[in-house]
Enzyme design. Structure first.
Site, PDB file in Angstrom:
ATOM      1  N   GLU A  83     -73.827 -31.689   4.869  1.00  0.00           N
ATOM      2  CA  GLU A  83     -74.405 -32.086   3.576  1.00  0.00           C
ATOM      3  C   GLU A  83     -73.433 -33.095   2.989  1.00  0.00           C
ATOM      4  O   GLU A  83     -72.388 -32.719   2.455  1.00  0.00           O
ATOM      5  CB  GLU A  83     -74.553 -30.857   2.668  1.00  0.00           C
ATOM      6  CG  GLU A  83     -75.445 -29.754   3.228  1.00  0.00           C
ATOM      7  CD  GLU A  83     -76.930 -30.115   3.227  1.00  0.00           C
ATOM      8  OE1 GLU A  83     -77.337 -30.958   2.409  1.00  0.00           O
ATOM      9  OE2 GLU A  83     -77.684 -29.556   4.052  1.00  0.00           O
ATOM     10  N   CYS A 110     -73.339 -35.083  -5.919  1.00  0.00           N
ATOM     11  CA  CYS A 110     -73.688 -35.840  -4.705  1.00  0.00           C
ATOM     12  C   CYS A 110     -75.010 -36.575  -4.849  1.00  0.00           C
ATOM     13  O   CYS A 110     -75.202 -37.627  -4.260  1.00  0.00           O
ATOM     14  CB  CYS A 110     -73.739 -34.896  -3.514  1.00  0.00           C
ATOM     15  SG  CYS A 110     -74.876 -33.533  -3.760  1.00  0.00           S
TER      16      CYS A 110
HETATM   17  P1  NAD Z   1     -64.161 -33.856   0.978  1.00  0.00           P
HETATM   18  O1  NAD Z   1     -64.894 -34.288   2.185  1.00  0.00           O
HETATM   19  O2  NAD Z   1     -62.910 -34.550   0.614  1.00  0.00           O
HETATM   20  O3  NAD Z   1     -63.773 -32.286   1.108  1.00  0.00           O
HETATM   21  C1  NAD Z   1     -64.727 -31.306   1.469  1.00  0.00           C
HETATM   22  C2  NAD Z   1     -64.024 -30.139   2.127  1.00  0.00           C
HETATM   23  O4  NAD Z   1     -63.386 -30.592   3.319  1.00  0.00           O
HETATM   24  C3  NAD Z   1     -62.949 -29.482   1.271  1.00  0.00           C
HETATM   25  O5  NAD Z   1     -63.040 -28.084   1.415  1.00  0.00           O
HETATM   26  C4  NAD Z   1     -61.660 -30.007   1.857  1.00  0.00           C
HETATM   27  O6  NAD Z   1     -60.610 -29.083   1.743  1.00  0.00           O
HETATM   28  C5  NAD Z   1     -62.025 -30.206   3.307  1.00  0.00           C
HETATM   29  N1  NAD Z   1     -61.236 -31.273   3.936  1.00  0.00           N
HETATM   30  C6  NAD Z   1     -60.747 -32.396   3.340  1.00  0.00           C
HETATM   31  N2  NAD Z   1     -60.114 -33.158   4.264  1.00  0.00           N
HETATM   32  C7  NAD Z   1     -60.194 -32.505   5.447  1.00  0.00           C
HETATM   33  C8  NAD Z   1     -59.720 -32.779   6.760  1.00  0.00           C
HETATM   34  N3  NAD Z   1     -59.023 -33.876   7.029  1.00  0.00           N
HETATM   35  N4  NAD Z   1     -60.010 -31.888   7.732  1.00  0.00           N
HETATM   36  C9  NAD Z   1     -60.719 -30.776   7.464  1.00  0.00           C
HETATM   37  N5  NAD Z   1     -61.179 -30.466   6.229  1.00  0.00           N
HETATM   38  C10 NAD Z   1     -60.913 -31.303   5.233  1.00  0.00           C
HETATM   39  O7  NAD Z   1     -65.230 -33.889  -0.225  1.00  0.00           O
HETATM   40  P2  NAD Z   1     -64.979 -33.659  -1.764  1.00  0.00           P
HETATM   41  O8  NAD Z   1     -64.144 -34.776  -2.279  1.00  0.00           O
HETATM   42  O9  NAD Z   1     -64.549 -32.260  -2.029  1.00  0.00           O
HETATM   43  O10 NAD Z   1     -66.486 -33.807  -2.319  1.00  0.00           O
HETATM   44  C11 NAD Z   1     -67.057 -35.039  -2.592  1.00  0.00           C
HETATM   45  C12 NAD Z   1     -67.968 -35.507  -1.470  1.00  0.00           C
HETATM   46  O11 NAD Z   1     -68.865 -34.499  -1.100  1.00  0.00           O
HETATM   47  C13 NAD Z   1     -68.845 -36.672  -1.912  1.00  0.00           C
HETATM   48  O12 NAD Z   1     -68.955 -37.594  -0.860  1.00  0.00           O
HETATM   49  C14 NAD Z   1     -70.190 -36.020  -2.201  1.00  0.00           C
HETATM   50  O13 NAD Z   1     -71.287 -36.880  -2.106  1.00  0.00           O
HETATM   51  C15 NAD Z   1     -70.217 -34.963  -1.162  1.00  0.00           C
HETATM   52  N6  NAD Z   1     -71.089 -33.865  -1.567  1.00  0.00           N
HETATM   53  C16 NAD Z   1     -72.266 -33.684  -0.919  1.00  0.00           C
HETATM   54  C17 NAD Z   1     -73.131 -32.665  -1.335  1.00  0.00           C
HETATM   55  C18 NAD Z   1     -74.452 -32.421  -0.669  1.00  0.00           C
HETATM   56  O14 NAD Z   1     -75.043 -31.387  -0.936  1.00  0.00           O
HETATM   57  N7  NAD Z   1     -74.946 -33.303   0.172  1.00  0.00           N
HETATM   58  C19 NAD Z   1     -72.767 -31.854  -2.395  1.00  0.00           C
HETATM   59  C20 NAD Z   1     -71.550 -32.069  -3.009  1.00  0.00           C
HETATM   60  C21 NAD Z   1     -70.708 -33.072  -2.603  1.00  0.00           C
END
Ligand code: NAD
Length: 459
Positions: free
Chosen positions: A212, A246
């Site tokens: 997602e 998002c």
């Molecule tokens: P992110 O991708 O930075 O982090 C998401 C998760 O991944 C966190 O739990 C984080 O700890 C983990 N993570 C971060 N770096 C990692 C790595 N190198 N290896 C493994 N895990 C890692 O996202 P964010 O900044 O928390 O959220 C914002 C993003 O999420 C935006 O792009 C937004 O559009 C998207 N989002 C999508 C939805 C949806 O339902 N489609 C909902 C909310 C947010």
């Protein structure tokens, strides 16, 4: 958390899943009922944590997080028995006499990784679906929401068997260790960048993934739209959670004939909702971190500001900001904004709209169409690739659990909510049951002269 502990949690969950306990309808219902009670008990603590991590108002916390999840549990409990029933489907002539059914079986041990922006909703919505489908879950929340993570950890550790639902605290190193384990399904919500890290890790074990992700979701405002309503709804969808949603409208494409009226209305609407000084508004949130603050603040081109533009680095405050006359090479059009900055571009025919949308790298997660013409609505739905969206509204499709929620292409793989979540965490097992009272010799060798009949059946 040490690698050994992570390995042990996953192993214990696999053993527990293999014991069959989680598959029973009664067990699923008991867990969901318990989760409902736990939600009620922790609602105030969750609200306080959401305020602390994201400056969320109580209304937004209930609407988009705690209330949303409780509603999802209630709906799931009402429908689960029906969802679990094998579904009868057609049986072709070739397999007669017989009956065909689809059985729903749980996937097994699931890893759920949540982002920071809706830490409660995006941890529990998939978790509710996973439990309803008879699975076990290992949940990892975002390190950027420490207050929420602490409450979620308490909610789970005090009330659930870790062999069924386990919480893993930690940052990237822990997530990396988690991703090295063999899961039956990984459900990830977050950025496309980390989504591809998750998918690459899952590929090593051939683990299916649900992703997602995000993207630049457009709002298209045609000249025949109800402008007042369009402005009200776009303002609401964009500035809720300070734009860290998002499916928030990332940018607006407005028809040139109504551009000036749209900009003026939007400026007034922002003042109506958040006052002359939005920094004082109890209803407007804050940016999650200093890094994200600097990234978003850098997108504000002061020469293009219609309203807003104020920032405060000490509190990560960025005012609801509208930018006019934007182009694709503006900073705010280079990446997903994920903050309270709304670039406005204009168009006079739909080719210009298609050019803008298709020049951006992703198929957007959402698209919003404001027009009173059915023909215009259908034209745009048919010609733009996006995950889901609304006509004459924005973000509200996420709240309808009858609609599958998810992206397409780079904005995601797979969808959930309601029955779609149950199905996402289930394997559809196809079963053909053949009669034994008769046995046609058609499919058995020797095949001499049988192909004619086969051709007739398969024509
Ligand atoms: P992110 O991708 O930075 O982090 C998401 C998760 O991944 C966190 O739990 C984080 O700890 C983990 N993570 C971060 N770096 C990692 C790595 N190198 N290896 C493994 N895990 C890692 O996202 P964010 O900044 O928390 O959220 C914002 C993003 O999420 C935006 O792009 C937004 O559009 C998207 N989002 C999508 C939805 C949806 O339902 N489609 C909902 C909310 C947010």
């Amino acid at each position: 958390m040490q690698e050994q502990q992570i390995v042990s949690i996953v192993n214990q969950q696999r053993e527990f899943f293999n014991s069959g306990v989680t598959r029973a309808y009664q067990y699923r219902v008991e867990c969901l009922n318990k989760l409902k009670v736990v939600f009620k008990r922790y609602e105030q603590e969750l609200n306080a944590a959401l305020k602390q991590d994201l400056g969320k108002s109580e209304f937004e916390a209930f609407f988009a997080e705690t209330g949303f999840c409780q509603h999802e549990i209630t709906e799931t409990l009402k429908k689960l028995k029906g969802w679990m029933k094998p579904k009868r489907t057609w049986t072709g002539l070739l397999s007669q006499p017989g009956t065909s059914r689809i059985y729903y079986s749980p996937l097994g041990v699931n890893l759920i990784i949540a982002p920071y922006n809706y830490p409660v909703n995006l941890s529990f919505s998939p978790l509710i679906a996973a439990i309803a489908a008879g699975n076990t879950v290992v949940l990892k929340t975002s390190e950027m929401t420490p207050a929420c993570s602490t409450v979620i950890q308490k909610m789970l550790e005090e009330n659930f068997d870790p062999r069924h639902i386990a919480y893993i605290p930690g940052e990237i190193p822990e997530t990396t260790l988690l991703l090295q384990q063999k899961f039956d399904h990984i459900f990830f919500t977050g950025s496309p960048r980390v989504g591809s890290i998750v998918m690459a890790a899952a590929a090593k074990n051939l683990t299916p993934v649900t992703l997602e992700l995000g993207g630049k979701s457009p709002c298209i405002v045609h000249h025949d739209a109800n402008l007042d309503l369009a402005v009200k709804r776009i303002c609401n969808g964009k500035f809720m959670n300070a734009g860290q949603t998002c499916i928030a409208p990332d940018y607006v494409l407005v028809h040139r004939d109504v551009k000036e009226a749209f900009l003026q209305n939007m400026a007034q609407r922002i003042r109506d909702c958040y006052g002359d000084d939005p920094e004082q508004s109890p209803d407007f949130g804050r940016i999650i971190s200093a890094n994200h603050f600097s990234r978003i603040a850098a997108m504000i081109n002061l020469e293009k500001v219609v309203v807003g533009g104020q920032t405060n680095a000490e509190t990560n405050f960025i005012a609801p900001t509208v930018l006019r006359d934007c182009q694709l090479d503006d900073k705010a059009m280079q990446e997903e904004i994920f903050g309270p900055v709304l670039p406005v571009l204009d168009y006079s025919d739909f080719d210009e709209v298609y050019q803008v949308v298709s020049k951006l790298p992703q198929h957007p997660l959402a698209c919003y169409i404001y027009s009173s013409s059915d023909a215009v609505q259908q034209e745009l739905i048919a010609n733009i690739q996006f995950g889901g969206g609304c006509i004459n509204n924005c973000i509200m499709h996420v709240g309808n659990s009858y609609l599958p929620f998810g992206g397409v292409g780079e904005s995601g793989i797979g969808s959930y909510h309601g029955i779609h979540g149950f199905e996402r965490f289930s394997h559809k097992k196809s079963i053909l049951k053949s009669a034994t009272w008769i046995d046609f010799p058609l499919m058995y060798a020797p095949y001499k002269d049988k192909i004619k009949f086969l051709r007739w059946i398969l024509k």
